[in-house]
Design a protein around this motif. Structure first.
Motif, PDB file in Angstrom:
ATOM      1  N   ALA A 360      -8.068  13.953  10.282  1.00  0.00           N
ATOM      2  CA  ALA A 360      -9.488  13.590  10.420  1.00  0.00           C
ATOM      3  C   ALA A 360     -10.152  13.461   9.054  1.00  0.00           C
ATOM      4  N   HIS A 361      -9.473  13.886   7.995  1.00  0.00           N
ATOM      5  CA  HIS A 361     -10.061  13.797   6.643  1.00  0.00           C
ATOM      6  C   HIS A 361      -9.801  12.451   5.981  1.00  0.00           C
ATOM      7  N   ASN A 362      -8.906  11.650   6.516  1.00  0.00           N
ATOM      8  CA  ASN A 362      -8.699  10.307   5.941  1.00  0.00           C
ATOM      9  C   ASN A 362      -9.917   9.439   6.264  1.00  0.00           C
ATOM     10  N   THR A 363     -10.048   8.362   5.498  1.00  0.00           N
ATOM     11  CA  THR A 363     -11.265   7.545   5.657  1.00  0.00           C
ATOM     12  C   THR A 363     -10.907   6.066   5.888  1.00  0.00           C
ATOM     13  N   ALA A 364     -11.912   5.336   6.387  1.00  0.00           N
ATOM     14  CA  ALA A 364     -11.737   3.899   6.616  1.00  0.00           C
ATOM     15  C   ALA A 364     -11.492   3.183   5.291  1.00  0.00           C
ATOM     16  N   ALA A 365     -12.133   3.645   4.221  1.00  0.00           N
ATOM     17  CA  ALA A 365     -11.941   3.006   2.911  1.00  0.00           C
ATOM     18  C   ALA A 365     -10.481   3.174   2.461  1.00  0.00           C
ATOM     19  N   GLN A 366      -9.904   4.341   2.697  1.00  0.00           N
ATOM     20  CA  GLN A 366      -8.489   4.553   2.332  1.00  0.00           C
ATOM     21  C   GLN A 366      -7.585   3.595   3.100  1.00  0.00           C
ATOM     22  N   VAL A 367      -7.892   3.398   4.382  1.00  0.00           N
ATOM     23  CA  VAL A 367      -7.056   2.511   5.198  1.00  0.00           C
ATOM     24  C   VAL A 367      -7.196   1.065   4.715  1.00  0.00           C
ATOM     25  N   ALA A 368      -8.424   0.658   4.402  1.00  0.00           N
ATOM     26  CA  ALA A 368      -8.645  -0.718   3.919  1.00  0.00           C
ATOM     27  C   ALA A 368      -7.869  -0.943   2.614  1.00  0.00           C
ATOM     28  N   ASP A 369      -7.941   0.015   1.689  1.00  0.00           N
ATOM     29  CA  ASP A 369      -7.216  -0.126   0.419  1.00  0.00           C
ATOM     30  C   ASP A 369      -5.707  -0.137   0.669  1.00  0.00           C
ATOM     31  N   PHE A 370      -5.283   0.729   1.566  1.00  0.00           N
ATOM     32  CA  PHE A 370      -3.848   0.804   1.881  1.00  0.00           C
ATOM     33  C   PHE A 370      -3.347  -0.539   2.400  1.00  0.00           C
ATOM     34  N   LEU A 371      -4.125  -1.161   3.287  1.00  0.00           N
ATOM     35  CA  LEU A 371      -3.682  -2.434   3.872  1.00  0.00           C
ATOM     36  C   LEU A 371      -3.493  -3.494   2.782  1.00  0.00           C
ATOM     37  N   ALA A 372      -4.384  -3.478   1.809  1.00  0.00           N
ATOM     38  CA  ALA A 372      -4.263  -4.456   0.710  1.00  0.00           C
ATOM     39  C   ALA A 372      -3.000  -4.168  -0.102  1.00  0.00           C
ATOM     40  N   VAL A 373      -2.789  -2.902  -0.429  1.00  0.00           N
ATOM     41  CA  VAL A 373      -1.615  -2.518  -1.232  1.00  0.00           C
ATOM     42  C   VAL A 373      -0.323  -2.795  -0.443  1.00  0.00           C
ATOM     43  N   PHE A 374      -0.356  -2.447   0.819  1.00  0.00           N
ATOM     44  CA  PHE A 374       0.817  -2.615   1.676  1.00  0.00           C
ATOM     45  C   PHE A 374       1.231  -4.097   1.737  1.00  0.00           C
ATOM     46  N   THR A 375       0.252  -4.955   1.972  1.00  0.00           N
ATOM     47  CA  THR A 375       0.533  -6.385   2.078  1.00  0.00           C
ATOM     48  C   THR A 375       1.130  -6.903   0.768  1.00  0.00           C
ATOM     49  N   ASN A 376       0.548  -6.443  -0.305  1.00  0.00           N
ATOM     50  CA  ASN A 376       1.015  -6.855  -1.622  1.00  0.00           C
ATOM     51  C   ASN A 376       2.458  -6.370  -1.887  1.00  0.00           C
ATOM     52  N   GLN A 377       2.731  -5.120  -1.549  1.00  0.00           N
ATOM     53  CA  GLN A 377       4.081  -4.562  -1.776  1.00  0.00           C
ATOM     54  C   GLN A 377       5.115  -5.302  -0.936  1.00  0.00           C
ATOM     55  N   ILE A 378       4.734  -5.643   0.283  1.00  0.00           N
ATOM     56  CA  ILE A 378       5.681  -6.353   1.150  1.00  0.00           C
ATOM     57  C   ILE A 378       6.023  -7.703   0.543  1.00  0.00           C
ATOM     58  N   SER A 379       5.018  -8.409   0.070  1.00  0.00           N
ATOM     59  CA  SER A 379       5.366  -9.735  -0.462  1.00  0.00           C
ATOM     60  C   SER A 379       6.209  -9.584  -1.729  1.00  0.00           C
ATOM     61  N   LYS A 380       5.932  -8.559  -2.549  1.00  0.00           N
ATOM     62  CA  LYS A 380       6.770  -8.340  -3.751  1.00  0.00           C
ATOM     63  C   LYS A 380       8.212  -8.020  -3.364  1.00  0.00           C
ATOM     64  N   LEU A 381       8.370  -7.109  -2.382  1.00  0.00           N
ATOM     65  CA  LEU A 381       9.732  -6.711  -1.990  1.00  0.00           C
ATOM     66  C   LEU A 381      10.484  -7.892  -1.360  1.00  0.00           C
ATOM     67  N   LYS A 382       9.757  -8.704  -0.625  1.00  0.00           N
ATOM     68  CA  LYS A 382      10.408  -9.876  -0.009  1.00  0.00           C
ATOM     69  C   LYS A 382      10.851 -10.860  -1.090  1.00  0.00           C
ATOM     70  N   GLN A 383      10.003 -11.044  -2.102  1.00  0.00           N
ATOM     71  CA  GLN A 383      10.386 -11.928  -3.218  1.00  0.00           C
ATOM     72  C   GLN A 383      11.634 -11.400  -3.924  1.00  0.00           C
ATOM     73  N   LEU A 384      11.633 -10.061  -4.165  1.00  0.00           N
ATOM     74  CA  LEU A 384      12.787  -9.456  -4.856  1.00  0.00           C
ATOM     75  C   LEU A 384      14.061  -9.664  -4.046  1.00  0.00           C
ATOM     76  N   SER A 385      13.960  -9.439  -2.712  1.00  0.00           N
ATOM     77  CA  SER A 385      15.202  -9.582  -1.934  1.00  0.00           C
ATOM     78  C   SER A 385      15.619 -11.046  -1.841  1.00  0.00           C
ATOM     79  N   ALA A 386      14.642 -11.965  -1.867  1.00  0.00           N
ATOM     80  CA  ALA A 386      15.014 -13.405  -1.867  1.00  0.00           C
ATOM     81  C   ALA A 386      15.735 -13.752  -3.176  1.00  0.00           C
ATOM     82  N   MET A 387      15.273 -13.160  -4.296  1.00  0.00           N
ATOM     83  CA  MET A 387      15.922 -13.441  -5.579  1.00  0.00           C
ATOM     84  C   MET A 387      17.333 -12.871  -5.621  1.00  0.00           C
ATOM     85  N   ALA A 388      17.503 -11.689  -4.994  1.00  0.00           N
ATOM     86  CA  ALA A 388      18.820 -11.040  -5.015  1.00  0.00           C
ATOM     87  C   ALA A 388      19.809 -11.747  -4.093  1.00  0.00           C
ATOM     88  N   ALA A 389      19.283 -12.501  -3.102  1.00  0.00           N
ATOM     89  CA  ALA A 389      20.166 -13.112  -2.102  1.00  0.00           C
ATOM     90  C   ALA A 389      20.948 -14.299  -2.685  1.00  0.00           C
TER      91      ALA A 389
END
Ligand code: PLP
Length: 389
Positions: A360-389
């Motif tokens: 209950a101590h987490n906040t909506a702002a933390q979730v919003a920031d997380f979603l941005a970071v998460f989306t960004n990390q996924i696209s980076k990791l996908k790019q890395l695995s495409a390069m390694a393939a």
């Protein structure tokens, strides 16, 4: 040699099904029991008596939070110990026969059940459906074999799926089996009532509800026989010998009281955060597990295709977010989650699983920031695995 210290809380913590930060009111209640001279609760003098009184007060608090009587609460040092005590102790009081556990139990239920095989018991699993719910028809069939004990968790630590436990307990009892439930993840997140569920035994643990590590309990119907796990000085009515961890038990008692009094607020806040998270994730076309059944409001378990959950967890950690892949309690394993495999999820999807669990101590702002970071990390990791393939 320098001592390592806890990680400063400048990261965002989204791993509350693994453990929770101790509530400051709980810590304040515990401190006198750590700082001042206090007696052994078995001693007859005033020091011992005040320690005993503190333990008995905590016992009442735990009982009230669990819908049980104080004399049904046996303190242990961890949920793991409570589960081992239940499985080994209850089965051993019955003739050697079958022990049935659901396929999604925590290893501290399944492993003691397997260990009982050396004494002649058989250990079998109850299947779950794609939402992680017990298959009642299969359970009914399995109960045709003489059964000492059935153990089904109230809420799953990975998916958050909540079982129809009263029905399961009824089936077990109707077939002459004892029924235990691991309610470690359920307490403080959903209403838990030992008597209404019709259980013989139930495990709960302090550190999942903003209490300290080192205290937990087995709630036990005293009309059944159970073999002690620890023999010794006869504490806890002879069922769990060993000098009590007074400070931790005092903290556990208060954490129970606070968790239950805040339940409505906790559910509303964590549900809102989860909805925000899952709406954000929907743009990414992920698999969200157990999302079509009753789930703990704080838990979201999902998988990104073609990215290892473990890799994503480490990448998010570097960005300041603590989440889990599969079960944090068995994170030494790189195998896909046994819970997801039991739900029929393909191993290559299950390997991508990541769990976010809010407080209950987490906040909506933390979730919003997380979603941005998460989306960004996924696209980076996908790019890395495409390069390694
Ligand atoms: N049962 C479940 C469902 C859990 O999630 C855990 C820990 O994560 C345990 C039992 C073990 O409890 P403890 O950490 O108190 O030993």
């Amino acid at each position: 040699m320098s001592l390592s210290s806890p990680k400063p809380m400048n990261s965002v913590y989204f791993d509350h099904n693994a453990t929770t930060q101790i509530d400051s009111r709980v810590l304040a209640a515990m401190l006198p029991w750590m700082q001042l001279q206090n007696g052994n609760p078995t001693s007859r003098h005033s020091f011992g008596r005040s320690a005993r009184d503190a333990i008995e007060h905590a016992r009442t608090q735990v009982a009230e939070a669990c819908g049980a009587y104080a004399n049904q609460v046996i303190f242990t040092a961890s949920g793991t110990e409570a589960n081992n005590f239940a499985i080994k102790g209850m089965a051993a009081s019955r003739p050697t026969s079958q022990i049935l556990c659901s396929a999604i139990e925590h290893p501290c239920v399944t492993r003691p059940a397997l260990a009982m095989q050396t004494l002649g018991y058989s250990s079998n699993q109850i299947a779950v459906d794609r939402q992680g719910k017990i298959d009642l028809t299969q359970l009914q069939n399995q109960l045709k074999t003489p059964t000492a004990l059935v153990s089904v968790m109230l809420a799953n630590n990975e998916t958050g799926a909540v079982q129809d436990l009263a029905e399961i307990a009824q089936l077990a009892r109707a077939n002459g089996a004892l029924i235990h439930s691991d309610a470690v993840q359920a307490l403080g997140k959903v209403a838990v009532n030992f008597s209404e569920l019709g259980l013989h035994a139930m495990s709960v643990s302090s550190h999942k509800i903003h209490g300290p590590q080192g205290a937990a309990a087995l709630i036990l119907d005293k009309r059944i026989d159970i073999q002690p796990l620890l023999h010794g000085g006869g504490q806890e009515k002879g069922l769990r010998s060993g000098t009590e961890n007074i400070a931790a038990i005092v903290g556990f008692g208060l954490a129970c009281e606070l968790a239950v009094s805040n339940l409505g607020d906790y559910q509303a806040r964590t549900q809102a955060l989860r909805t925000q998270l899952e709406q954000g994730l929907s743009a990414l076309n992920l698999n969200i597990f157990a999302d079509k059944t009753a789930r703990l409001s704080n838990t979201s378990f999902f998988a990104v295709q073609d990215i290892e959950g473990e890799t994503l967890v480490m990448a998010l950690d570097r960005q300041g977010y603590a989440v889990a892949s599969g079960s944090a309690c068995s994170s030494d394993s790189t195998e896909p989650s046994h819970v997801l495999l039991a739900m029929g999820v393909a191993p290559d999807i299950a390997r991508g699983a990541v769990r976010v669990s809010f407080s209950a101590h987490n906040t909506a702002a933390q979730v919003a920031d997380f979603l941005a970071v998460f989306t960004n990390q996924i696209s980076k990791l996908k790019q890395l695995s495409a390069m390694a393939a």
